[in-house]
Design a protein around this motif. Structure first.
Motif, PDB file in Angstrom:
ATOM      1  N   ILE A 210       0.845  -1.196   0.000  1.00  0.00           N
ATOM      2  CA  ILE A 210       0.000   0.000   0.000  1.00  0.00           C
ATOM      3  C   ILE A 210       0.880   1.247   0.000  1.00  0.00           C
ATOM      4  N   PRO A 211       0.326   2.409  -0.340  1.00  0.00           N
ATOM      5  CA  PRO A 211       1.130   3.640  -0.382  1.00  0.00           C
ATOM      6  C   PRO A 211       1.895   3.875   0.917  1.00  0.00           C
ATOM      7  N   GLY A 212       3.137   4.306   0.771  1.00  0.00           N
ATOM      8  CA  GLY A 212       4.023   4.467   1.923  1.00  0.00           C
ATOM      9  C   GLY A 212       3.509   5.418   2.979  1.00  0.00           C
ATOM     10  N   ASP A 213       2.805   6.491   2.558  1.00  0.00           N
ATOM     11  CA  ASP A 213       2.322   7.451   3.547  1.00  0.00           C
ATOM     12  C   ASP A 213       1.264   6.824   4.450  1.00  0.00           C
ATOM     13  N   LEU A 214       0.469   5.883   3.905  1.00  0.00           N
ATOM     14  CA  LEU A 214      -0.527   5.193   4.717  1.00  0.00           C
ATOM     15  C   LEU A 214       0.129   4.099   5.557  1.00  0.00           C
ATOM     16  N   ARG A 215       1.055   3.379   4.952  1.00  0.00           N
ATOM     17  CA  ARG A 215       1.740   2.302   5.677  1.00  0.00           C
ATOM     18  C   ARG A 215       2.450   2.840   6.909  1.00  0.00           C
ATOM     19  N   ALA A 216       2.992   4.043   6.811  1.00  0.00           N
ATOM     20  CA  ALA A 216       3.748   4.625   7.923  1.00  0.00           C
ATOM     21  C   ALA A 216       2.870   4.928   9.133  1.00  0.00           C
ATOM     22  N   LEU A 217       1.544   4.997   8.917  1.00  0.00           N
ATOM     23  CA  LEU A 217       0.635   5.333  10.013  1.00  0.00           C
ATOM     24  C   LEU A 217       0.215   4.103  10.826  1.00  0.00           C
TER      25      LEU A 217
ATOM     26  N   ALA B  57      -7.591   6.507   7.944  1.00  0.00           N
ATOM     27  CA  ALA B  57      -7.908   5.118   8.313  1.00  0.00           C
ATOM     28  C   ALA B  57      -8.802   4.489   7.255  1.00  0.00           C
ATOM     29  N   ARG B  58      -9.758   5.249   6.733  1.00  0.00           N
ATOM     30  CA  ARG B  58     -10.638   4.747   5.673  1.00  0.00           C
ATOM     31  C   ARG B  58      -9.830   4.410   4.425  1.00  0.00           C
ATOM     32  N   ASP B  59      -8.903   5.304   4.058  1.00  0.00           N
ATOM     33  CA  ASP B  59      -8.068   5.056   2.884  1.00  0.00           C
ATOM     34  C   ASP B  59      -7.167   3.846   3.099  1.00  0.00           C
TER      35      ASP B  59
ATOM     36  N   VAL C 109      -7.767   1.205   5.079  1.00  0.00           N
ATOM     37  CA  VAL C 109      -8.598  -0.001   5.013  1.00  0.00           C
ATOM     38  C   VAL C 109      -8.972  -0.316   3.573  1.00  0.00           C
ATOM     39  N   ASN C 110      -9.322   0.706   2.792  1.00  0.00           N
ATOM     40  CA  ASN C 110      -9.703   0.483   1.398  1.00  0.00           C
ATOM     41  C   ASN C 110      -8.526  -0.019   0.567  1.00  0.00           C
ATOM     42  N   ALA C 111      -7.332   0.503   0.845  1.00  0.00           N
ATOM     43  CA  ALA C 111      -6.142   0.066   0.109  1.00  0.00           C
ATOM     44  C   ALA C 111      -5.839  -1.399   0.404  1.00  0.00           C
ATOM     45  N   LEU C 112      -6.009  -1.800   1.647  1.00  0.00           N
ATOM     46  CA  LEU C 112      -5.762  -3.191   2.010  1.00  0.00           C
ATOM     47  C   LEU C 112      -6.827  -4.119   1.433  1.00  0.00           C
ATOM     48  N   ALA C 113      -8.039  -3.616   1.324  1.00  0.00           N
ATOM     49  CA  ALA C 113      -9.138  -4.446   0.802  1.00  0.00           C
ATOM     50  C   ALA C 113      -8.857  -4.913  -0.622  1.00  0.00           C
ATOM     51  N   THR C 114      -8.149  -4.103  -1.388  1.00  0.00           N
ATOM     52  CA  THR C 114      -7.823  -4.507  -2.754  1.00  0.00           C
ATOM     53  C   THR C 114      -6.872  -5.702  -2.771  1.00  0.00           C
ATOM     54  N   ALA C 115      -6.168  -5.925  -1.658  1.00  0.00           N
ATOM     55  CA  ALA C 115      -5.273  -7.079  -1.534  1.00  0.00           C
ATOM     56  C   ALA C 115      -5.941  -8.224  -0.783  1.00  0.00           C
ATOM     57  N   GLY C 116      -7.256  -8.092  -0.535  1.00  0.00           N
ATOM     58  CA  GLY C 116      -7.993  -9.146   0.154  1.00  0.00           C
ATOM     59  C   GLY C 116      -7.850  -9.140   1.653  1.00  0.00           C
ATOM     60  N   VAL C 117      -7.358  -8.039   2.215  1.00  0.00           N
ATOM     61  CA  VAL C 117      -7.140  -7.947   3.658  1.00  0.00           C
ATOM     62  C   VAL C 117      -8.300  -7.208   4.314  1.00  0.00           C
ATOM     63  N   ARG C 118      -8.822  -7.789   5.388  1.00  0.00           N
ATOM     64  CA  ARG C 118      -9.904  -7.166   6.148  1.00  0.00           C
ATOM     65  C   ARG C 118      -9.334  -6.523   7.408  1.00  0.00           C
ATOM     66  N   ALA C 119      -9.958  -5.429   7.838  1.00  0.00           N
ATOM     67  CA  ALA C 119      -9.547  -4.742   9.062  1.00  0.00           C
ATOM     68  C   ALA C 119     -10.725  -4.674  10.017  1.00  0.00           C
ATOM     69  N   ARG C 120     -10.464  -4.987  11.290  1.00  0.00           N
ATOM     70  CA  ARG C 120     -11.515  -4.910  12.310  1.00  0.00           C
ATOM     71  C   ARG C 120     -10.987  -4.115  13.489  1.00  0.00           C
ATOM     72  N   ARG C 121     -11.807  -3.179  13.950  1.00  0.00           N
ATOM     73  CA  ARG C 121     -11.427  -2.329  15.064  1.00  0.00           C
ATOM     74  C   ARG C 121     -11.797  -2.993  16.370  1.00  0.00           C
TER      75      ARG C 121
ATOM     76  N   GLY D 190     -10.920  -2.788  20.868  1.00  0.00           N
ATOM     77  CA  GLY D 190     -10.908  -1.747  21.873  1.00  0.00           C
ATOM     78  C   GLY D 190      -9.717  -0.819  21.733  1.00  0.00           C
ATOM     79  N   ARG D 191      -8.563  -1.382  21.380  1.00  0.00           N
ATOM     80  CA  ARG D 191      -7.346  -0.580  21.273  1.00  0.00           C
ATOM     81  C   ARG D 191      -6.678  -0.708  19.910  1.00  0.00           C
ATOM     82  N   PHE D 192      -6.751  -1.873  19.328  1.00  0.00           N
ATOM     83  CA  PHE D 192      -5.990  -2.148  18.111  1.00  0.00           C
ATOM     84  C   PHE D 192      -6.878  -2.299  16.880  1.00  0.00           C
ATOM     85  N   LEU D 193      -6.282  -1.989  15.739  1.00  0.00           N
ATOM     86  CA  LEU D 193      -6.869  -2.309  14.442  1.00  0.00           C
ATOM     87  C   LEU D 193      -6.226  -3.624  14.009  1.00  0.00           C
ATOM     88  N   THR D 194      -7.032  -4.655  13.784  1.00  0.00           N
ATOM     89  CA  THR D 194      -6.488  -5.981  13.479  1.00  0.00           C
ATOM     90  C   THR D 194      -6.766  -6.351  12.034  1.00  0.00           C
TER      91      THR D 194
END
Length: 258
Positions: free
Chosen positions: A98-105, A149-151, A153-165, A167-171
């Protein structure tokens, strides 16, 4: 293999394990009763296989499969956890596409040291080491804005990766929930009556899919909203918290079922 009278699926932290001292001794009477009845108890947790395996052995549940990493994977009966699975390596590789600016976050457990995971989770050092022995999913901290965060999650979705929020972590994972795994395991046992116990949002799908569900009181967390299964009478709430509530719910259910 004969079909057991029922099949129990249980969350750990705040449910079968006390939220503060991680003890499960208050649930011993119910666990002993289930063992005498030949009822399998399947742990279903966000914990890794490396974290669950010794607990499962200690609880005398090693003959049962376990649902690990929030349903992203399974630990077969009596199995030794793999150090790292192919799914985890593929997940980490997808992150780097995914784009480096998003990956860095996003700073996942794979980007942290054991001591950093211990600091961010409150786990002791040995437990933090096991929490980093991942095979199926990657929790982490996302430090960007809601739009970023939306961008992400959407970038990862194109690679088949799901994100779930949580209490503390995004998994991140390639999919699978506790409810999905519960269905698979129930079929392998001949589809007996399914019972689920949990206390958190990531337990809701499992609680709703089970034929009987119990929401275990957790004074340290936000209470779950009223679920569809509660309105239908399939899901009830415990009065006591943690393993004491777990114990009461199971013993009451066994008594009701005769």
């Amino acid at each position: 293999m004969s079909v057991p009278p029922l099949l129990v699926f249980t969350d750990l932290d705040g449910t079968l394990l006390d939220h503060h001292d991680y003890s499960w001794t208050a649930a011993l009477p119910a666990l002993s009763r289930l063992r005498a009845m030949g009822v399998p108890v399947v742990i279903a947790s966000s914990k890794t296989a490396a974290e669950i395996a010794p607990l499962r052995e200690e609880m005398r549940l090693a003959a049962c499969p376990a649902i690990v990493e929030n349903g992203a994977g399974l630990l077969p009966p009596r199995a030794t956890p793999d150090e790292t699975g192919d799914a985890y390596r593929d997940l980490r590789a997808a992150l780097d596409t995914i784009p480096g600016d998003l990956r860095a976050l996003f700073r996942g457990f794979g980007d942290m040291t054991d001591s950093e995971v211990a600091e961010n989770t409150g786990l002791p050092s040995t437990a933090a080491t096991n929490a980093r022995r991942r095979a199926f999913s990657e929790p982490g901290l996302f430090t960007g804005t809601r739009e970023q965060a939306r961008d992400f999650v959407n970038a990862l979705a194109t690679a088949g990766v799901r994100a779930r929020r949580g209490g503390r972590f995004l998994t991140l994972s390639f999919g699978g929930t506790k409810a999905d795994r519960m269905e698979e395991i129930a079929e392998s046992y001949g589809s007996p009556l399914t019972v689920a116990l949990g206390d958190a949002p990531n337990d809701v799908e499992m609680l709703e899919k089970a034929e009987r569900g119990f929401i275990i009181a957790n004074p340290s967390g936000n209470p779950l909203p009223v679920l569809t299964g509660e309105r239908e009478g399939r899901i009830r709430r415990s009065e006591k918290s943690g393993p004491a509530g777990w114990n009461d719910c199971i013993l009451r259910l066994v008594s009701e079922l005769g």
